[in-house]
Design a protein around this motif. Sequence first.
Motif, short mmCIF file in Angstrom:
data_model
loop_
_atom_site.label_atom_id
_atom_site.label_comp_id
_atom_site.label_asym_id
_atom_site.label_seq_id
_atom_site.Cartn_x
_atom_site.Cartn_y
_atom_site.Cartn_z
N ARG A 151 9.90 5.04 -1.67
CA ARG A 151 10.60 5.45 -2.89
C ARG A 151 11.16 4.28 -3.67
NH1 ARG A 151 10.57 9.78 -6.09
NH2 ARG A 151 10.23 10.95 -4.18
N GLU A 152 11.87 3.39 -3.00
CA GLU A 152 12.50 2.28 -3.72
C GLU A 152 11.45 1.32 -4.28
OE1 GLU A 152 12.75 -0.99 -2.32
OE2 GLU A 152 11.74 -0.57 -0.40
N LYS A 153 10.29 1.25 -3.65
CA LYS A 153 9.22 0.39 -4.18
C LYS A 153 8.66 0.98 -5.47
CE LYS A 153 7.78 -1.68 0.22
NZ LYS A 153 8.99 -1.28 0.96
N CYS B 145 2.32 5.48 -8.96
CA CYS B 145 1.84 4.13 -9.31
C CYS B 145 1.25 4.08 -10.71
CB CYS B 145 0.79 3.68 -8.31
SG CYS B 145 1.43 3.31 -6.66
N LEU B 146 0.63 5.17 -11.13
CA LEU B 146 -0.10 5.17 -12.39
C LEU B 146 0.79 5.45 -13.59
CD1 LEU B 146 -3.17 7.21 -11.14
CD2 LEU B 146 -3.11 4.76 -11.61
N THR B 147 2.01 5.92 -13.37
CA THR B 147 2.87 6.29 -14.50
C THR B 147 4.14 5.45 -14.63
OG1 THR B 147 3.92 7.99 -13.12
CG2 THR B 147 2.07 8.68 -14.48
N ALA C 103 7.72 7.91 5.53
CA ALA C 103 6.93 7.12 4.58
C ALA C 103 7.45 7.30 3.16
CB ALA C 103 5.46 7.53 4.67
N ARG C 104 7.83 8.52 2.81
CA ARG C 104 8.34 8.81 1.46
C ARG C 104 9.63 8.02 1.18
NH1 ARG C 104 8.66 13.84 2.12
NH2 ARG C 104 6.54 14.30 1.42
N GLU D 296 0.84 -1.18 0.00
CA GLU D 296 0.00 0.00 0.00
C GLU D 296 0.89 1.24 0.00
OE1 GLU D 296 -3.10 -0.01 -0.41
OE2 GLU D 296 -3.76 -2.03 0.16
N THR D 297 0.52 2.23 -0.83
CA THR D 297 1.38 3.42 -0.94
C THR D 297 0.72 4.68 -0.43
OG1 THR D 297 0.64 3.92 -3.21
CG2 THR D 297 2.52 2.41 -2.96
#
Length: 499
Positions: free
Chosen positions: A205-207, A240-242, A200-201, A140-141
């Motif tokens: 980030r690596e994910k 996530c979308l790009t 959290a950032r 989850e992001t």
Amino acid sequence: MSGADNVVWLGTPAFPEAARTALADPQLRANLRRATATIRDRRLAVAAELEDWEELRETAATIKRHTLRHLDHHLLRLEKAVTAAGGVVHWAADAAEANRIVTCLVKATGESEVVKVKSMATQEIGLNEALADAGIRAYETDLAELICQLGGDRPSHILVPAIHRNRSEIREIFRREMGEWGAPAPEELTTEPRDLAEAARLHLREKFLRAKVAVSGANFATADTGTVVVVESEGNGRMCLTLPETLITVMGIEKVLPSFADLDVFLQLLPRSSTGERMNPYTSLWTGTTDGDGPRNFHLVLLDNGRTATLADEVGRQALACIRCSACLNVCPVYERTGGHAYGSVYPGPIGAVLTPQLVGVENAASLPFASTLCGACYDACPVKINIPEVLVHLRAEAVEAERRDRLLPTPEAVVMKAAGAVLHSPRRLAAVQRLAVFGARLVARDGRIGALPGPFARWSATRDTPVPARESLRAWWLRTRTPTNGDSRTTAEGKGRR
């Protein structure tokens, strides 16, 4: 798994029992009161800026009513437009089929992990658990969803899933759990919002950079262009979308809009009603696939999972108009005191009380329609004018009828109501019962009040003091003082006039 298994959390108690537990937690109530009050005030302020706010609400309600009446037509238009733009459309009748489709799509890429944008549809079907069973890890992001995932917790709010947590609790979760899921939290992590967001950032980030597959929900999809829309406030959705090569969107069939122009209405209503902002910081729109821009593969999974059955209910179907803004939660006095977990459902608050019983069958969530005071605040706040109190009353009747069908003998309440009907049908019987009631009530009264009563009245009277009825009923008084005497025509005429 069935739809009921996913939308309703198995093993959780019914609302009355869960609510009692929540009410005993003062920290939870404090967290909820502070957060909902803040969001409420912001929403009222930005809504008041628009002179045509009520016209926007009415327009949105009209669009939703039209769409639901012609849902099959617009879904076929959406499928055609998405396919023409290079996407692939899948139809899922229930949670099991949707999970199977998404799992197969991820496996076909050869990947064993996915990043996710906050999606209530995927929570509804239990997608994370289904992927885990197949050896695929979902990350989850969204910040609040991340807090819940790291804490082994469940979301408790549509907009702010971790609303039940305060900053100290979040810091402890980050320090304890982040290292097990990826980059650990900084040793010097404080409770300052900026520091928590930065932790959290760094963790995510690596994910984002290595993920090849992403799973998202959808706020809207336009049937004429095949465009899918996600609105969010943190930028995780945009990542996530790009960035990934494959994007899989799971969308409830009710999210479709007839035309791209309809977004003009909803993109004014949604941010103001949800976060109290004039517009969302990130509004992402995509239409199929484009060479060299964004994911190379796009799959749209259209989820039914009880929605078609809900559509068949002429009163209850209006719940499908929900745009998941959470305005009804933030004004609800019941939600503010119990929180979302008490509802035992992915969809909490007033909208959950009307949507969940319809998606899973009212017999599987019979207590939820009663989780309301019927004050109407939710109806006043809803940007698409869903008459939640009307649906609640409608579902309460269905729940009572379902219980009645399952009983071999009538309930004490049913017996009392049957007897009351017989008494009220006859003026003579009513007068006799009133006289007996006055006599009996005065025998059991103490200090002018009636305490707990026996039998079927015990639960009701245990928490209420009932005043002793007057010695003379209104009907008896009327007959005594307004019945004309022989030859008194003036009294007769006045009596008729007053009637």
